[in-house]
Scaffold this motif. Structure first.
Motif, short mmCIF file in Angstrom:
data_model
loop_
_atom_site.label_atom_id
_atom_site.label_comp_id
_atom_site.label_asym_id
_atom_site.label_seq_id
_atom_site.Cartn_x
_atom_site.Cartn_y
_atom_site.Cartn_z
N SER A 109 45.09 -35.75 91.51
CA SER A 109 44.29 -35.89 91.05
C SER A 109 42.87 -36.03 92.22
CB SER A 109 44.73 -37.92 90.66
OG SER A 109 44.13 -39.28 92.18
N TYR A 110 42.17 -36.41 92.00
CA TYR A 110 41.08 -36.44 93.62
C TYR A 110 39.47 -36.93 92.96
CZ TYR A 110 39.41 -31.60 91.40
OH TYR A 110 38.23 -31.32 90.56
N TYR A 111 38.08 -37.34 93.55
CA TYR A 111 37.38 -37.58 93.31
C TYR A 111 36.12 -36.42 93.55
CZ TYR A 111 32.96 -40.28 93.45
OH TYR A 111 31.92 -40.85 93.07
N VAL A 112 35.68 -36.30 92.13
CA VAL A 112 33.89 -35.51 92.61
C VAL A 112 32.96 -36.32 92.21
CG1 VAL A 112 35.06 -33.58 91.17
CG2 VAL A 112 33.28 -33.47 92.83
N GLU A 113 32.15 -36.29 92.97
CA GLU A 113 30.65 -36.86 92.46
C GLU A 113 29.77 -35.59 93.07
OE1 GLU A 113 27.14 -40.10 92.18
OE2 GLU A 113 29.65 -40.52 93.01
N SER A 114 29.18 -35.29 92.20
CA SER A 114 27.96 -33.85 92.56
C SER A 114 26.39 -34.80 93.60
CB SER A 114 27.38 -33.22 91.75
OG SER A 114 27.10 -33.72 91.03
N CYS A 115 25.82 -35.05 94.50
CA CYS A 115 25.09 -34.80 95.48
C CYS A 115 23.94 -33.66 95.02
CB CYS A 115 25.70 -35.37 97.01
SG CYS A 115 27.06 -36.31 96.80
N GLY A 116 23.16 -34.57 95.78
CA GLY A 116 21.66 -33.44 95.98
C GLY A 116 20.52 -34.07 96.35
N HIS A 117 19.37 -33.92 96.72
CA HIS A 117 18.64 -33.97 96.88
C HIS A 117 17.48 -34.89 96.10
CE1 HIS A 117 15.66 -34.97 100.47
NE2 HIS A 117 14.29 -34.45 99.15
N ILE A 118 17.66 -34.46 94.60
CA ILE A 118 16.76 -34.94 93.95
C ILE A 118 17.72 -36.34 92.79
CG2 ILE A 118 15.13 -35.03 92.41
CD1 ILE A 118 15.12 -32.49 93.61
N SER A 119 17.48 -37.63 92.49
CA SER A 119 18.08 -37.86 91.85
C SER A 119 18.05 -37.70 90.17
CB SER A 119 17.47 -39.33 91.53
OG SER A 119 16.13 -39.88 90.99
N GLU A 120 18.90 -38.04 89.07
CA GLU A 120 19.33 -37.90 88.03
C GLU A 120 17.80 -38.37 87.59
OE1 GLU A 120 22.21 -39.44 84.43
OE2 GLU A 120 23.35 -39.23 86.97
N ASP A 121 16.95 -39.33 88.06
CA ASP A 121 16.26 -39.55 86.81
C ASP A 121 14.52 -39.17 87.49
OD1 ASP A 121 17.63 -42.46 85.71
OD2 ASP A 121 16.90 -43.62 88.14
N THR A 122 14.99 -38.81 88.15
CA THR A 122 13.47 -37.93 88.54
C THR A 122 13.30 -36.47 87.58
OG1 THR A 122 12.81 -39.06 91.22
CG2 THR A 122 12.90 -36.65 90.98
N ILE A 123 14.94 -36.03 87.67
CA ILE A 123 15.11 -34.26 87.11
C ILE A 123 14.78 -34.88 85.65
CG2 ILE A 123 17.13 -32.72 86.75
CD1 ILE A 123 18.07 -33.35 88.62
N LYS A 124 15.31 -35.83 85.32
CA LYS A 124 15.21 -36.33 83.49
C LYS A 124 13.32 -36.40 82.90
CE LYS A 124 19.53 -38.80 82.63
NZ LYS A 124 20.61 -39.40 82.81
N LYS A 125 12.53 -36.95 84.27
CA LYS A 125 11.29 -37.18 83.89
C LYS A 125 11.05 -35.73 84.06
CE LYS A 125 7.85 -40.01 86.12
NZ LYS A 125 7.39 -41.13 87.30
N TYR A 126 11.05 -35.53 84.43
CA TYR A 126 10.18 -34.05 85.05
C TYR A 126 10.30 -33.12 84.22
CZ TYR A 126 9.86 -29.08 86.88
OH TYR A 126 8.51 -27.90 86.73
#
Length: 133
Positions: A109-126
């Motif tokens: 197994s392993y853990y993965v999380e995507s990370c970006g400069h813009i938050s998930e909330d900001t993208i949804k709002k946009y």
């Protein structure tokens, strides 16, 4: 002003980062000393070969944490598969003690999380606000 935030390909501009974590088999504390040092070297070599940039790495006795930047064509599963497979093969060859202590170096197994400069909330709002323009 030039930003290092984006990578430019032939047909894409991207900023894709992944936080990756995986553990040694049975969480054995084998990632220490020369094994830790060599693991970092091997991961850097493999990352370079597959076109992935290691932005940050921390090796603890029983697991490691990576922050990598990757092109859109490199799936997280493939990145982990390449790094785990290569590092396990080389470390077990160079440090025979690892072979006698563990059936395999890494857990499946392993853990993965995507990370970006813009938050998930900001993208949804946009996206939600685009219809009103």
């Amino acid at each position: 002003m030039v930003s290092n935030r984006w990578t430019h390909g032939n047909t894409t501009v991207y900023n894709i980062g992944y936080h990756l974590v995986w553990c040694s088999k049975y969480r054995r504390k084998v990632l220490v000393g020369n094994v830790e040092k060599r693991l970092k070297e091997l991961l850097a070599k493999k990352a370079d070969e597959i076109g992935v940039s290691i932005e940050s790495i921390e090796v603890l006795p029983d697991h490691l944490r990576l922050f990598v930047k990757a092109p859109p064509s490199a799936a997280p599963h493939w990145i982990v598969q390449q790094m785990k497979g290569y590092s396990s093969h080389e470390l077990r060859k160079e440090f025979p003690d690892l072979k006698s202590r563990l059936p395999t170096l890494w857990t499946r197994s392993y853990y993965v999380e995507s990370c970006g400069h813009i938050s998930e909330d900001t993208i949804k709002k946009y996206i939600a606000e685009q219809k009103n323009k």
